[in-house]
Design a protein around this motif. Structure first.
Motif, mmCIF file in Angstrom:
data_model
loop_
_atom_site.group_PDB
_atom_site.id
_atom_site.type_symbol
_atom_site.label_atom_id
_atom_site.label_comp_id
_atom_site.label_asym_id
_atom_site.label_seq_id
_atom_site.Cartn_x
_atom_site.Cartn_y
_atom_site.Cartn_z
ATOM 1 N N ILE C 667 0.938 -1.095 -0.048
ATOM 2 C CA ILE C 667 -0.025 -0.079 -0.034
ATOM 3 C C ILE C 667 0.955 1.429 -0.019
ATOM 4 O O ILE C 667 1.616 1.528 0.681
ATOM 5 C CB ILE C 667 -0.932 0.108 1.501
ATOM 6 C CG1 ILE C 667 -1.990 -1.092 0.915
ATOM 7 C CG2 ILE C 667 -1.682 1.419 1.314
ATOM 8 C CD1 ILE C 667 -2.835 -1.271 2.318
ATOM 9 N N ASP C 668 0.740 2.139 -1.082
ATOM 10 C CA ASP C 668 1.439 3.266 -1.192
ATOM 11 C C ASP C 668 0.677 4.250 -0.259
ATOM 12 O O ASP C 668 -0.211 4.980 -0.628
ATOM 13 C CB ASP C 668 1.415 3.689 -2.396
ATOM 14 C CG ASP C 668 2.389 5.097 -2.778
ATOM 15 O OD1 ASP C 668 2.482 5.742 -1.680
ATOM 16 O OD2 ASP C 668 2.583 5.459 -3.835
ATOM 17 N N GLU C 669 1.478 4.792 0.886
ATOM 18 C CA GLU C 669 0.552 5.562 1.722
ATOM 19 C C GLU C 669 0.526 7.046 1.501
ATOM 20 O O GLU C 669 0.003 7.790 2.135
ATOM 21 C CB GLU C 669 0.903 5.211 3.253
ATOM 22 C CG GLU C 669 0.819 3.961 3.714
ATOM 23 C CD GLU C 669 0.744 3.853 5.394
ATOM 24 O OE1 GLU C 669 1.290 4.779 5.968
ATOM 25 O OE2 GLU C 669 -0.059 3.069 5.760
ATOM 26 N N LYS C 670 1.184 7.286 0.360
ATOM 27 C CA LYS C 670 1.007 8.560 -0.075
ATOM 28 C C LYS C 670 -0.396 8.622 -0.935
ATOM 29 O O LYS C 670 -0.669 9.683 -1.074
ATOM 30 C CB LYS C 670 2.191 8.779 -1.337
ATOM 31 C CG LYS C 670 3.698 8.978 -0.642
ATOM 32 C CD LYS C 670 4.404 9.504 -1.805
ATOM 33 C CE LYS C 670 5.851 9.587 -1.321
ATOM 34 N NZ LYS C 670 6.888 9.736 -2.245
ATOM 35 N N LEU C 671 -0.924 7.437 -1.020
ATOM 36 C CA LEU C 671 -2.107 7.604 -1.909
ATOM 37 C C LEU C 671 -3.519 7.232 -0.989
ATOM 38 O O LEU C 671 -4.631 7.377 -1.169
ATOM 39 C CB LEU C 671 -2.136 6.618 -3.017
ATOM 40 C CG LEU C 671 -1.434 7.199 -4.292
ATOM 41 C CD1 LEU C 671 -1.022 6.207 -5.254
ATOM 42 C CD2 LEU C 671 -2.049 8.522 -4.820
ATOM 43 N N CYS C 672 -2.835 6.281 0.095
ATOM 44 C CA CYS C 672 -4.155 5.701 0.936
ATOM 45 C C CYS C 672 -4.750 6.502 1.836
ATOM 46 O O CYS C 672 -4.149 7.295 2.639
ATOM 47 C CB CYS C 672 -3.420 4.546 1.832
ATOM 48 S SG CYS C 672 -4.600 3.662 2.846
ATOM 49 N N VAL C 673 -5.827 6.838 1.339
ATOM 50 C CA VAL C 673 -6.865 7.624 2.391
ATOM 51 C C VAL C 673 -7.419 7.132 3.561
ATOM 52 O O VAL C 673 -8.062 7.651 4.319
ATOM 53 C CB VAL C 673 -7.940 8.415 1.596
ATOM 54 C CG1 VAL C 673 -7.214 9.174 0.536
ATOM 55 C CG2 VAL C 673 -8.913 7.483 0.929
ATOM 56 N N GLY C 674 -7.092 5.682 3.848
ATOM 57 C CA GLY C 674 -7.677 4.925 4.946
ATOM 58 C C GLY C 674 -9.215 4.629 4.793
ATOM 59 O O GLY C 674 -9.918 4.605 5.911
ATOM 60 N N CYS C 675 -9.675 4.418 3.799
ATOM 61 C CA CYS C 675 -11.085 4.036 3.428
ATOM 62 C C CYS C 675 -11.230 2.627 3.943
ATOM 63 O O CYS C 675 -12.713 2.447 3.991
ATOM 64 C CB CYS C 675 -11.690 4.579 2.115
ATOM 65 S SG CYS C 675 -10.911 3.472 0.934
#
Lengths: 296, 655, 844
Positions: C667-675
């Motif tokens: 998971i690229d946490e630059k993109l992950c909004v935690g939905c």
């Protein structure tokens, strides 16, 4: 019992999108291009076509734009279903989001041209305003989706949400035990932190992540004052310094949790406008279209 | 004397942990401090909160030692004696102590348990909720429902309810108003010039209005039902006709011809119209409403050209040319006089393209009259006629009529007589003039004049010669000429004078062609050619001259001449001084250009043409030269188109 | 107690019970010796209400005891009552200390017992076997004499006891059933393994219980425990709920007190209870001491047994898990059968006969099962050394099939970890993927497919039947058992693997003949994770072929080690030195525990000399690698930051087991909004249970490795699955089929904690009714409360192991990736991801 494993066939794995692109640049920003093309086309048509008696939803072009717009709105709102119905058929929600974002933006052009810049106090303009409202909230959404995740993960620092809470709870337990031998008013200070600390807080506090009169902060300051006083006279009370230490740690833990909440809230809040406004828009759209044909 | 203390703790998974101790003492202490007999780990409790001492069997005294009153069975007291048989309850902060009799005689059972859960006992799963907005905000679902319902009710349900509850027919007062006698005003204005409408309160269905109504219909703003009579039925003509009576807004042409003439749309367009229940050819097809103040009258050119493009292919017997649009508007075909006649002049529509000549029967060289340097000028000055730097102004003869659109009839008396008076003799102070338009009488008058002078000559009576007197000839010679020797001689002279009047150089021939019938009777020998002046060359269109008083920066006569070129140089009255259609195109642009703003003034059909003229009006294709006086009888005119003017007239014209 | 009993049964597990019951039924004099105070201790120790499964379902139960899937209590209840009903002679609290023959020494029957020590050295003891009857000595000194002994003691073994004085005091226990039953006690937990840590946490979990818990660990680290457990332990320590004493051992124990040796001297502490979880000694030692010989020294090895379960010690029979049959049904049947055998009924057909019959049904020439087994054993070289019983067991999870000439047995790149033995006919290996016509034949008696087995990677070449042939497909688990049970087989497989992998790697027309010298020099070595096989700058010219696992190539640039490359199994390293003879240019270390084949440089150089084509080929490979190196070095000069990031990310991924993965979710946490849409999607596509925890897991440079299955090349979860229910699927996924008995072994064995035991939640209401009216818990995994409220009461739903199956059968691929709205979630294979492509990521 497990023939699945026994076949020697080199079964092609289902095609999947391993490309490491965000939703904004999905498929080399295919949807950005498409949306741009649509908008430009609409503008050119609007300029070229001589709309009689004047440009608005009532002309041939107007009806065309209107139909396209209405269909797009319905399709765009379907993403709410799409993201929840996980069929086995190949689809990429990322692609949908990408299309959703860009086609949604192109609606600004299409919708506005459909109005022919004629606004008034009627259901038609209501639909338009709602649409713009939805799009604006969406734009906010894009911005936070683009900016916040990085900070979110930085702040989270591998801690999960339950872990954040557990950390605070653990500190509470320690505070409780540490405060047992204390006298009333000092105990009461600790109770401030134990009983009057609201991690989340109301909407505003969530959005700002600030809670100036949080119980813990007050308690910490109060204890700090006492400790300082004792320092001046001599050696501070060991129990108090311990509690001060705990309070400071709790304060830090709270700060992290609240930063997390702040960003989560910012990531979430717009949906509370976007989604209801969309539903309202669909309602208004229905009224708008029906009314046109009712009063044909 | 003992206390049996049962301290109950809750386990995280809900179970109880009961710790029981027996204290053999008459007095025990309760508090948070570790040295207390009953220790309550609760920050709300004082270090030493209370003391509990056994009095005689079955009663205990409790006393607050921490300075905070105790809550016993609901009352706050600082000290109390309690009968344990009543199982009294003592609340200390979030703990409760319940007293009771122990099993062994004399023992007091104390049950201490936390009644208010500690802060951290909340289970994790529930608490993780604080990271989402669920608890803080009303659910998206409820918000959505609320908004959607609100909108559906106000913008759909209410108007619908209004619609259904409303009767489809028009408001009574409007119908009544419609029954008023036809207005005397312009034919295009609705019968009841001031539409009586329900200006009443705002109705819920106002939210459906897509824009302001035209000023004429503004009165109907709160009365959608007036036009939108049935759901999903596009506004019908009947709704319009309620006010706009057919006689006031006649058909463009006979209904059947209209039907045949209309270009019936086909394919997709037709399908769409059918599918959307939008019949064509309704009033609303051309007159769009809710388009702002003058919306209803903004009729798209296309609505005309749709039919008039290639009309002849559908309406084979039509006489009007196909008009694809203003850009391709055919050259004007003015209705000109082919054969002047007092009774029934013949008119003819001839395209300006063919450089036609008109035969009005009148001799009028414009150039002489427009000159600023000739005898006409002197005469005009002598007579004190209006001139512009010497030249006679156009508007001396061409005077705008009341509405300034066209011009008054030109008449000998008003426009020519000032110079061309028909005086032929002076009797003392009195000047005798010949009557205009009565040749026989003229002959009679002249002959009688000569005869009377022969019989009884009077002094002071002098024959005025129309022709200029020769140089050096004296008046008495003239007078002597009148002296008659014999009657026969007088008759001869009279006849000579009559001939002179009527023949070339004579006063009549200045303006008229004259035919010599060769009759022996002098009174019948000469006949004046008839004169017919066209007063409306382009009857199918209207050209408001008053709107064009300035043109291309010029005003006055310059403006006239700018369009009516050659008016100053034209020698023959047969010259047709009408501007061609290209002249109009200088200013009147076609439809909107593809890109960029409109540079020219409107060139739409209704700039010049009307629609609701009806039969006998300027509409239709019946080619009636409307407004010509005298209005000729229709049948003859039909062949007038093909009539060739007879040789005599031509001869005259050529002369 | 003079008289000799006919049968002494040791252990009252399913096997022992069933045996005893049958003995009782047959009226044979017998005794059932149970070391605890209750029957079937293993099942007794299952947690309360655990659902016990009855697999394999098609196996008929021929015991005198009933057994059906159901709650632990029910199962035990039935057995207790029926044991009583059959008047089984049970002796509780009877732990057997030793079993020795009392008869005359059996000539030539001497058993060598090899015991390995911690330091790797081993000593060999010799033991003279004596004839029956056997004397069983109990720990309480009592003695029992029996003609035959049935060992049904399972594999659990005995917990290691505390050696220190006072170790036998009553307040010392070796297991913890219910942590909730102790309050206000000073409790010491000895042992820093998972068991110890879990017990300690359990006891300290609830402050209300007021326990004062201390964990005592011999070492300084908790190396044997799972990461998650250690984390939790330290969290508890920080929360002041547990005190941890490392590098500490108990010295002496007395009532209420314990004395401990700590790094800084002796400590005496109050101790009301001591729970010793110091692991357990496998029963092997005891069993060997009885004269029972094991197949090999391998950890997984089982006793050598005859077709009648008789061990190398005449009269001692071994059944149940100890004999290699972990499933309850198997055990009970064997218990029954072995008594029949003892009773002289030797031609009794085992219960699994029909299953085997079914397996051979499709083959020509109707032989009996026994004949078939023998046929295979004789014709497939690696099976020669197997006993009839082993063959039976072996066939249970193998397949025998007939292939017509030309049939494709498996295709290149097909996943598969099974081994094929050729009983008859021959197969053709398409060595050149571009030209199927070029083939290498493999004849009858030999094996193929071993590369897949060893490396855990996809098939390297397509294999088709050259002539009609009978093949036995040996599943991975069976093959591993085989290799541990039959050392010669293991050796043979290794040899062939080495040869074949050499041929496959350096194609270019090599023949086995060319390789003899090289293979002679070849040594198979096992490399620990992180251990280096090649060190930059050192001299050395050995070539390493990676058999299993994977390697990481590093080069120190500007003093910093820079990640160059990730080398998966099936490729080779170290050739540069051989070719250009310089010192090593880069460091190669194992990303995960790996096996490598070491080829001596000399022999290889000889080979190169002989085969110019080969050296040319090697130079090509080398050229590409040198290019990569120089490319990265150039990058390093221009933007060092990028390369450091790249190295960091790469190492991070390797540390997180991506090295042994075949397909991992990142998971690229630059993109992950935690939905958490990934988790919801996972749950919704897998009957309401999510196999993935997005939030948990390590993160580096915003690259997050969530806890979800990596589908390892050598799945740890497969290691010990009683019903053998874990397989690698057709698209390479590792999945658990529905024969899972919910034992939880896989969960314990998975180092990444991606397997969970849970029961399927009730059906959720229609999505639309949630969207519109908020009915039900909505998308994703329903919360426990809802599930509890909506489960049909009284319906027994077993907890089963669930894990990612990579959404096989879903045309769209993994739902977690499809359902990610922002494109943060990607599923990649390490080769795909651990490549220079990472540099670009470092860039942004």
């Amino acid at each position: 019992m497990s023939m699945r494993a026994r076949t020697g066939k080199a079964i092609k794995r289902a095609p999947r999108d391993t490309a490491h692109e965000g939703f904004l640049t999905h498929a080399r920003s295919r949807w950005l291009k498409i949306a741009a093309a649509i908008s430009i086309l609409a503008i050119i048509a609007y300029e070229m076509v001589d709309q009689q008696p004047r440009a608005n939803g009532g002309t041939a072009l107007g009806y065309t734009l209107g139909t396209i717009g209405a269909l797009m709105i319905v399709w765009l709102s379907l993403i709410g279903l799409r993201k929840r119905i996980i069929t086995s058929r190949p689809f990429s929600l990322k692609a949908w989001t990408s299309a959703h974002v860009y086609l949604g933006l192109s609606l600004i052009v299409i919708g506005t041209l459909h109005t022919g810049f004629q606004l008034g106090w009627n259901v038609h303009t209501l639909a338009y305003v709602l649409m713009m409202f939805v799009i604006l909230s969406g734009i906010y959404g894009i911005i936070v989706y683009a900016r916040l995740p990085e900070q979110l993960s930085a702040n989270r620092n591998e801690a999960t949400q339950p872990q954040m809470l557990e950390a605070i709870r653990a500190l509470d337990r320690q505070l409780d035990t540490a405060a047992q031998p204390l006298g009333k008013d000092e105990a009461d200070i600790v109770r401030l932190s134990l009983e009057e600390t609201d991690i989340g807080g109301n909407l505003w506090q969530r959005l700002t992540g600030r809670q100036p009169n949080c119980g813990t902060a007050r308690a910490r300051d109060a204890v700090q004052v006492r400790v300082n006083a004792q320092m001046r006279t001599g050696k501070p009370d060991q129990r108090l310094t311990q509690i001060l230490f705990l309070l400071e740690r709790k304060d830090a833990a709270l700060a992290q949790a609240r930063r997390h909440i702040r960003m989560k809230t910012q990531l979430e809040i717009w949906l509370y406008i976007h989604v209801p406004a969309t539903i309202a828009l669909l309602a208004a759209l229905t009224a708008h279209i029906l009314s046109v044909f009712l009063y044909w | 004397m003992s206390f049996v203390v049962r301290q109950i703790a809750k386990r995280a998974d809900g179970g109880d942990i009961i710790r029981t101790r027996t204290l053999d003492a008459a007095e025990i202490t309760i508090g948070r401090g570790t040295d207390c007999d009953i220790q309550l780990p609760d920050l709300g409790v004082m270090l030493r909160h209370a003391r509990l001492s056994q009095l005689l069997d079955g009663t205990v005294a409790i006393e607050a030692t921490g300075g905070i009153p105790l809550e016993i069975n609901g009352q706050f007291v600082s000290r109390a004696d309690l009968d344990v048989s009543g199982n009294p309850a003592i609340d200390i902060a979030s703990h409760r102590l319940t007293l009771g009799r122990g099993e062994t005689p004399g023992a007091i059972a104390i049950t201490a348990e936390r009644v208010i859960a500690a802060s951290d006992s909340a289970d994790a799963d529930a608490e993780t909720g604080i990271f989402s907005l669920k608890e803080t905000m009303p659910s998206k679902r409820s918000l959505a429902w609320g908004l959607a319902l609100l909108i559906l009710v106000t913008c759909l349900a209410l108007p619908l309810w209004l619609m259904s509850s409303r009767s489809a027919d028009l408001p009574a007062e409007m119908v009544a108003a419609a029954a008023h006698p036809p207005a005397t005003a312009s034919r295009l204005v609705p019968v009841n010039a001031t539409p009586v409408a329900d200006k009443g309160s705002m109705k819920p269905d106002i939210v459906w209005s897509s824009g302001a109504l035209s000023t004429a219909h503004a009165g109907l703003s709160n009365n959608c039902g007036a036009c939108h009579q049935a759901a999903f039925v596009s506004v019908t003509d009947s709704a319009c006709a309620a006010c706009h009576k057919p006689e006031s807004t006649p058909d463009h042409a006979a209904h059947d011809r209209m039907e045949r003439g209309r270009l019936a749309s086909t394919g997709l367009i037709a399908e769409v119209h059918k599918g959307l229940n939008l019949p064509e050819g309704r009033c609303a097809s051309c007159h769009k409403e809710h388009e702002g103040p003058n919306g209803a009258l903004m009729v798209a050119t296309s609505f005309c050209t749709d039919c008039h493009t290639g009309l002849s292919t559908r309406l084979r017997d039509t006489k009007i040319a196909n008009v694809p649009g203003w850009d391709k508007h055919p050259q004007f075909s003015p209705t000109i006089v082919a054969t002047p006649s007092l009774k029934n002049p013949l008119f003819q529509r001839v395209s300006l393209g063919t450089k036609p000549h008109e035969n009005s029967g009148l001799v009028y060289p414009h150039d002489i009259h427009q000159s600023a340097t000739n005898a006409v000028t002197n005469m005009a000055l002598k007579q004190g006629l209006p001139t512009k730097d010497g030249a006679l102004g156009c508007n001396y003869c061409h005077q705008p009529d009341s509405d300034g659109v066209r011009f008054k009839q030109i008449s000998m008396e008003d426009n020519c007589a000032a110079c061309h008076d028909l005086a032929f003799a002076s009797d003392g102070g009195v000047v005798r003039t010949l009557p205009h338009g009565k040749p026989q009488q003229v002959a009679g008058i002249v002959r009688d004049f000569y005869l009377s002078q022969a019989l009884s000559p009077r002094a002071g009576v002098q024959r005025l010669a129309f022709e200029r007197r020769q140089v050096g000839r004296m008046a008495e010679l003239e007078a002597a000429d009148l002296r008659i020797t014999s009657v026969g001689d007088a008759r001869a002279r009279g006849d000579k004078a009559i001939a002179a009047i009527f023949s070339k150089g004579g006063v009549c021939a200045d303006c008229h062609g004259i035919a010599n019938t060769g009759a022996s009777n002098m009174a019948e020998r000469y006949a004046i050619e008839p004169v017919t002046l066209a007063d409306h060359y382009l009857p199918k269109g209207s050209f408001p001259h008053n709107k064009h008083l300035t043109y291309d920066g010029k005003t006055g006569d310059a403006a006239c001449i700018a369009c009516h070129k050659g008016a100053t140089t034209s020698k023959l009255s047969s010259d047709l001084l009408l501007p061609s259609v290209s002249q109009c195109r200088d200013c009147h642009g076609a439809s909107k250009p593809l890109i960029g703003p409109v540079t020219k003034v409107s060139g739409s059909c209704n700039t010049c043409h009307g629609f609701h003229y009806g039969k006998g009006g300027q509409g239709g294709d019946n080619g009636v030269p409307v407004g010509h006086t005298p209005v000729a009888t229709i049948p003859k005119v039909a062949d007038a188109d093909r009539a060739i003017p007879d040789r005599r007239t031509l001869a005259l014209v050529d002369r | 107690m003079g008289e000799t009993i006919r049968i002494a049964i040791v252990g009252s597990g399913p096997a022992g019970l069933s045996a005893a019951a049958h003995a009782a039924k047959l009226g044979l004099s017998h005794v059932l010796l149970e070391k605890t105070s209750h029957l079937s201790d293993t099942i007794y120790k299952y947690q309360k209400g655990k659902h016990v499964m009855a697999t394999p379902s098609q196996l008929v139960l021929r015991s005198d005891l009933d057994f059906d899937a159901g709650k632990r209590e029910v199962v035990l209840g039935t057995w207790d009552s029926m044991t009583a009903g059959h008047k089984v002679n049970v002796k509780y609290n009877a732990e057997v200390k030793s079993i020795a023959g009392t008869g005359a020494p059996i000539p030539g029957s001497i058993q060598k017992i090899v015991t390995r020590k911690r330091d790797g050295t081993s000593e060999t003891k010799e033991l003279q076997r004596n004839a029956p009857p056997y004397k069983l000595t109990l720990t309480n000194g009592e003695e029992i004499v029996a003609d035959t002994v049935i060992l049904a003691i399972g594999t659990q073994g005995n917990p290691n006891l505390t050696a220190c004085p006072g170790g036998d005091l009553p307040h010392i226990q070796y297991q913890l059933d219910d942590p909730a039953e102790y309050n206000d006690e000073h409790i010491f937990v000895i042992g820093g393994g998972d068991a110890g840590i879990e017990n300690a946490l359990g006891l300290a979990a609830d402050a209300a219980q007021g326990n004062i818990v201390s964990l005592v660990n011999r070492g300084a680290e908790f190396s044997t425990a799972k990461d998650a457990n250690v984390k939790a332990l330290f969290a508890a320590r920080d929360a002041g709920r547990i005190s941890i004493m490392t590098e500490t051992t108990p010295r002496s124990i007395e009532a209420g007190w314990v004395t401990l040796d700590t790094r800084d001297g002796e400590v005496r502490a109050q101790c009301d209870r001591m729970i010793a979880r110091m692991g357990s000694a496998p029963p092997r030692g005891f069993v060997e001491a009885c004269g029972v010989e094991f197949a090999s020294n391998d950890r997984l090895a089982f006793p050598k047994l005859s077709a009648t379960f008789e061990s190398t010690a005449p009269g001692i029979y071994v059944t149940g898990a100890l004999a290699g049959y972990p499933l309850i049904k198997h055990c009970m049947n064997q218990g029954h059968d072995v008594v029949e055998f003892v009773n002289g009924n030797t031609d009794l057909k085992p219960a699994d006969e029909p299953i085997l019959e079914a397996k051979f049904a499709g083959l020509p020439g109707n032989r009996s099962v026994a004949d078939w087994l023998d046929y295979l054993r004789v014709n497939v070289s690696i099976l020669n050394a197997m006993s009839a019983l082993q063959m039976r067991e072996f066939m249970l999870d193998s397949e025998a099939r007939l292939y017509r000439a030309g049939d494709v047995i498996f295709e290149r790149n097909a996943p598969g970890s099974s081994l094929f033995g050729i009983a008859d006919g021959q197969v053709l290996v398409e060595v050149n993927p571009d030209d199927p016509s070029i083939t290498v034949p493999i004849g009858a008696g030999s094996i193929f497919g071993e590369v897949g087995l060893i490396s855990g990677r996809r098939r390297g070449a397509t294999v088709r039947a050259g002539a009609d042939c009978v093949l036995v497909e040996i599943s991975r688990s069976a093959a591993l058992k085989l290799m541990s049970a039959v050392p010669p087989a293991a050796r043979e497989i290794t040899r062939i693997t080495t040869e074949r992998s050499l041929l496959q790697i350096f194609k270019s027309g090599l023949t086995p003949a060319d390789l003899t010298a090289v293979i002679a020099s070849a040594k198979v070595e096992t490399i620990r994770a992180g251990q280096t096989i090649i060190k930059e700058g050192e001299t050395g010219d050995d070539i390493f072929i990676i058999r299993s696992g994977s390697m990481v190539v590093e080069k120190s640039i500007g003093g910093k080690p820079v990640f160059l490359n990730y080398v998966p199994a099936g490729s080779y390293v170290g050739e540069m030195a051989v070719i250009d003879g310089g010192p090593r240019v880069a460091t190669v270390r194992a990303a995960v525990k790996s096996d490598v084949i070491r080829l001596s440089g000399d022999s290889f150089r000889a080979l190169l000399a002989a085969k110019p084509g080969l050296s040319a080929r090697l130079r090509d490979d080398m050229a590409t690698r040198t290019q990569l190196n120089s490319f990265i070095e150039s990058k390093k000069d221009s933007f060092g930051g990028v390369v450091d990031m790249y190295t960091g990310v790469a190492n991070f991924l390797v540390d997180n087991g991506v090295g042994e993965a075949t397909d991992v979710l990142l998971i690229d946490e630059k993109l992950c909004v935690g939905c958490d849409n990934c988790e919801k999607a996972c749950a919704d596509t897998h009957d309401g249970l999510s196999r993935l925890d997005r939030e948990a897991g390590r993160t580096y440079a915003h690259l997050h490795v969530p806890t979800s299955c990596r589908h390892c090349e050598h799945p740890h979860c497969m290691a010990d699955c009683p019903p053998n229910a874990i397989h690698r699927g057709a698209t390479g996924e590792v999945y658990i089929d529905d024969t899972c008995i919910g034992c939880g072994n896989c969960q314990r064995n998975c180092p990444y904690g991606v397997i969970r035991m849970d029961k399927v939640p009730p059906k959720k209401p229609w999505l639309i009714s949630w969207l519109l009216f908020g009915q039900g818990p909505g998308p994703g995994e329903p919360d426990k409360k809802w599930s509890y409220e909506h489960t049909k009461k009284g319906v027994e739903t077993p907890k089963k192991a669930i894990k990612c199956d990579m959404c096989t059968g879903q045309s769209g691929g993994p739902a977690c990736v499809r359902a990610c709205p922002t494109g943060a979630a990607i599923r990649v294979s390490p080769e795909q991801f651990l490549s220079v492509a990472l540099l670009d990521r470092g860039g942004d």
